[in-house]
Scaffold this motif. Structure first.
Motif, PDB file in Angstrom:
ATOM      1  N   GLY A 137       0.803  -1.215   0.000  1.00 19.38           N
ATOM      2  CA  GLY A 137       0.000   0.000   0.000  1.00 19.38           C
ATOM      3  C   GLY A 137       0.830   1.256   0.000  1.00 19.38           C
ATOM      4  N   ASN A 138       0.143   2.407  -0.010  1.00 15.49           N
ATOM      5  CA  ASN A 138       0.842   3.683  -0.047  1.00 15.49           C
ATOM      6  C   ASN A 138       0.589   4.551   1.183  1.00 15.49           C
ATOM      7  N   CYS A 139       0.019   4.001   2.239  1.00 17.51           N
ATOM      8  CA  CYS A 139      -0.156   4.759   3.466  1.00 17.51           C
ATOM      9  C   CYS A 139       1.172   4.825   4.212  1.00 17.51           C
ATOM     10  N   PRO A 140       1.403   5.893   4.971  1.00 17.50           N
ATOM     11  CA  PRO A 140       2.653   5.988   5.718  1.00 17.50           C
ATOM     12  C   PRO A 140       2.814   4.793   6.651  1.00 17.50           C
ATOM     13  N   GLY A 141       4.009   4.293   6.701  1.00 17.65           N
ATOM     14  CA  GLY A 141       4.338   3.161   7.557  1.00 17.65           C
ATOM     15  C   GLY A 141       5.841   3.103   7.739  1.00 17.65           C
ATOM     16  N   ASN A 142       6.342   2.001   8.221  1.00 17.16           N
ATOM     17  CA  ASN A 142       7.773   1.822   8.416  1.00 17.16           C
ATOM     18  C   ASN A 142       8.316   0.803   7.434  1.00 17.16           C
ATOM     19  N   TYR A 143       9.591   0.899   7.163  1.00 19.34           N
ATOM     20  CA  TYR A 143      10.265  -0.105   6.360  1.00 19.34           C
ATOM     21  C   TYR A 143      11.649  -0.318   6.941  1.00 19.34           C
ATOM     22  N   SER A 144      12.264  -1.413   6.599  1.00 17.59           N
ATOM     23  CA  SER A 144      13.607  -1.748   7.068  1.00 17.59           C
ATOM     24  C   SER A 144      14.498  -2.057   5.879  1.00 17.59           C
ATOM     25  N   TYR A 145      15.785  -1.833   6.071  1.00 18.45           N
ATOM     26  CA  TYR A 145      16.763  -2.172   5.049  1.00 18.45           C
ATOM     27  C   TYR A 145      18.020  -2.652   5.759  1.00 18.45           C
ATOM     28  N   THR A 146      18.626  -3.719   5.244  1.00 16.24           N
ATOM     29  CA  THR A 146      19.859  -4.246   5.813  1.00 16.24           C
ATOM     30  C   THR A 146      21.009  -3.935   4.867  1.00 16.24           C
ATOM     31  N   PHE A 147      21.920  -3.100   5.337  1.00 15.37           N
ATOM     32  CA  PHE A 147      23.126  -2.751   4.596  1.00 15.37           C
ATOM     33  C   PHE A 147      24.194  -3.796   4.904  1.00 15.37           C
ATOM     34  N   VAL A 148      25.012  -4.121   3.916  1.00 15.80           N
ATOM     35  CA  VAL A 148      26.142  -5.023   4.130  1.00 15.80           C
ATOM     36  C   VAL A 148      27.415  -4.195   4.019  1.00 15.80           C
ATOM     37  N   VAL A 149      28.141  -4.099   5.141  1.00 14.34           N
ATOM     38  CA  VAL A 149      29.388  -3.343   5.208  1.00 14.34           C
ATOM     39  C   VAL A 149      30.536  -4.345   5.154  1.00 14.34           C
ATOM     40  N   SER A 150      31.523  -4.084   4.307  1.00 12.16           N
ATOM     41  CA  SER A 150      32.673  -4.986   4.225  1.00 12.16           C
ATOM     42  C   SER A 150      33.965  -4.212   4.411  1.00 12.16           C
ATOM     43  N   VAL A 151      34.903  -4.836   5.119  1.00 13.99           N
ATOM     44  CA  VAL A 151      36.237  -4.269   5.319  1.00 13.99           C
ATOM     45  C   VAL A 151      37.237  -5.333   4.907  1.00 13.99           C
ATOM     46  N   SER A 179      50.964   1.341  10.777  1.00 14.94           N
ATOM     47  CA  SER A 179      51.632   2.261   9.851  1.00 14.94           C
ATOM     48  C   SER A 179      51.911   1.635   8.487  1.00 14.94           C
ATOM     49  N   SER A 180      51.279   0.531   8.170  1.00 17.27           N
ATOM     50  CA  SER A 180      51.469  -0.138   6.888  1.00 17.27           C
ATOM     51  C   SER A 180      50.991   0.749   5.740  1.00 17.27           C
ATOM     52  N   LYS A 181      51.622   0.552   4.580  1.00 16.07           N
ATOM     53  CA  LYS A 181      51.183   1.255   3.376  1.00 16.07           C
ATOM     54  C   LYS A 181      50.273   0.377   2.525  1.00 16.07           C
ATOM     55  N   ALA A 182      49.847  -0.763   3.087  1.00 19.93           N
ATOM     56  CA  ALA A 182      48.895  -1.634   2.399  1.00 19.93           C
ATOM     57  C   ALA A 182      47.539  -0.929   2.324  1.00 19.93           C
ATOM     58  N   THR A 183      46.722  -1.329   1.365  1.00 22.30           N
ATOM     59  CA  THR A 183      45.429  -0.679   1.137  1.00 22.30           C
ATOM     60  C   THR A 183      44.337  -1.308   1.992  1.00 22.30           C
ATOM     61  N   ILE A 184      43.550  -0.448   2.655  1.00 25.16           N
ATOM     62  CA  ILE A 184      42.337  -0.884   3.341  1.00 25.16           C
ATOM     63  C   ILE A 184      41.164  -0.521   2.437  1.00 25.16           C
ATOM     64  N   SER A 185      40.241  -1.458   2.259  1.00 28.37           N
ATOM     65  CA  SER A 185      39.052  -1.215   1.430  1.00 28.37           C
ATOM     66  C   SER A 185      37.811  -1.326   2.299  1.00 28.37           C
ATOM     67  N   LEU A 186      36.930  -0.369   2.138  1.00 27.14           N
ATOM     68  CA  LEU A 186      35.654  -0.331   2.859  1.00 27.14           C
ATOM     69  C   LEU A 186      34.545  -0.301   1.820  1.00 27.14           C
ATOM     70  N   GLY A 187      33.544  -1.108   1.989  1.00 27.15           N
ATOM     71  CA  GLY A 187      32.432  -1.116   1.050  1.00 27.15           C
ATOM     72  C   GLY A 187      31.096  -1.169   1.760  1.00 27.15           C
ATOM     73  N   ILE A 188      30.115  -0.533   1.147  1.00 23.55           N
ATOM     74  CA  ILE A 188      28.714  -0.679   1.547  1.00 23.55           C
ATOM     75  C   ILE A 188      27.977  -1.001   0.255  1.00 23.55           C
ATOM     76  N   GLU A 189      27.452  -2.211   0.201  1.00 27.19           N
ATOM     77  CA  GLU A 189      26.770  -2.688  -1.006  1.00 27.19           C
ATOM     78  C   GLU A 189      27.716  -2.581  -2.207  1.00 27.19           C
ATOM     79  N   THR A 190      27.384  -1.761  -3.207  1.00 26.81           N
ATOM     80  CA  THR A 190      28.192  -1.662  -4.424  1.00 26.81           C
ATOM     81  C   THR A 190      29.158  -0.483  -4.412  1.00 26.81           C
ATOM     82  N   ARG A 191      29.149   0.333  -3.374  1.00 24.62           N
ATOM     83  CA  ARG A 191      30.050   1.481  -3.290  1.00 24.62           C
ATOM     84  C   ARG A 191      31.258   1.111  -2.443  1.00 24.62           C
TER      85      ARG A 191
END
Length: 157
Positions: A47-61, A126-138
């Motif tokens: 429906g289109n009446c105001p209500g709540n919704y949920s979303y689960t983000f996936v964070v990756s390191v 103090s490493s110069k290795a790369t850390i990658s952080l992601g949320i979904e496709t970003r």
């Protein structure tokens, strides 16, 4: 001689009660029109009446050394000013580790607004290795010693 109270008959009551209901409904309709309310049908997800919704983000390191990640969730789109200070957030958390890890973060809110999750992952060495952080496709990354990768992602209902 004292006046006797008069009672109304059933026929009179049958006319008065519906008239009051009709007038009240009309006043309510005019009031709703004036404040800009529109009608809706049913509640989410169908429906289109105001209500709540949920979303689960996936964070990756992903980082070979030690790291610490923090996240904050918001009822808005985009990164709010000072989002990593924790100001104005309605939920937040911390997780840490070494190597690769994913963390699920569930947010919920009114379906009249978006949900945004902002996260940052900091290298703890103090490493110069790369850390990658992601949320979904970003994703975001850095190779600066003790560097921090930051990212935000918003979703709309």
């Amino acid at each position: 001689m004292t006046p006797q109270p008069r009672t109304i008959g059933r026929r009179t009551a049958a006319v008065i009660v519906p008239a009051v209901v009709i007038v009240t409904a009309g006043v309510y309709a005019v009031w709703m029109y004036q404040i800009g309310q529109t009608s809706c049908s049913g509640y989410p997800p169908g429906g289109n009446c105001p209500g709540n919704y949920s979303y689960t983000f996936v964070v990756s390191v992903n980082y070979t050394g030690p790291w610490r990640a923090t996240y904050y969730g918001y009822h808005s789109v985009g990164q709010p000013f000072g989002s990593f200070d924790g100001g104005g957030n309605y939920t937040g958390g911390v997780f840490a580790g070494t190597g690769s890890r994913t963390q699920q973060v569930s947010l919920s809110g009114p379906n009249t607004n978006a949900l945004t999750l902002c996260a940052q992952a900091q290298k703890l060495d103090s490493s110069k290795a790369t850390i990658s952080l992601g949320i979904e496709t970003r994703s975001s990354n850095t190779s600066i010693p003790f560097g921090t990768a930051k990212i935000c992602l918003g979703v709309v209902p």
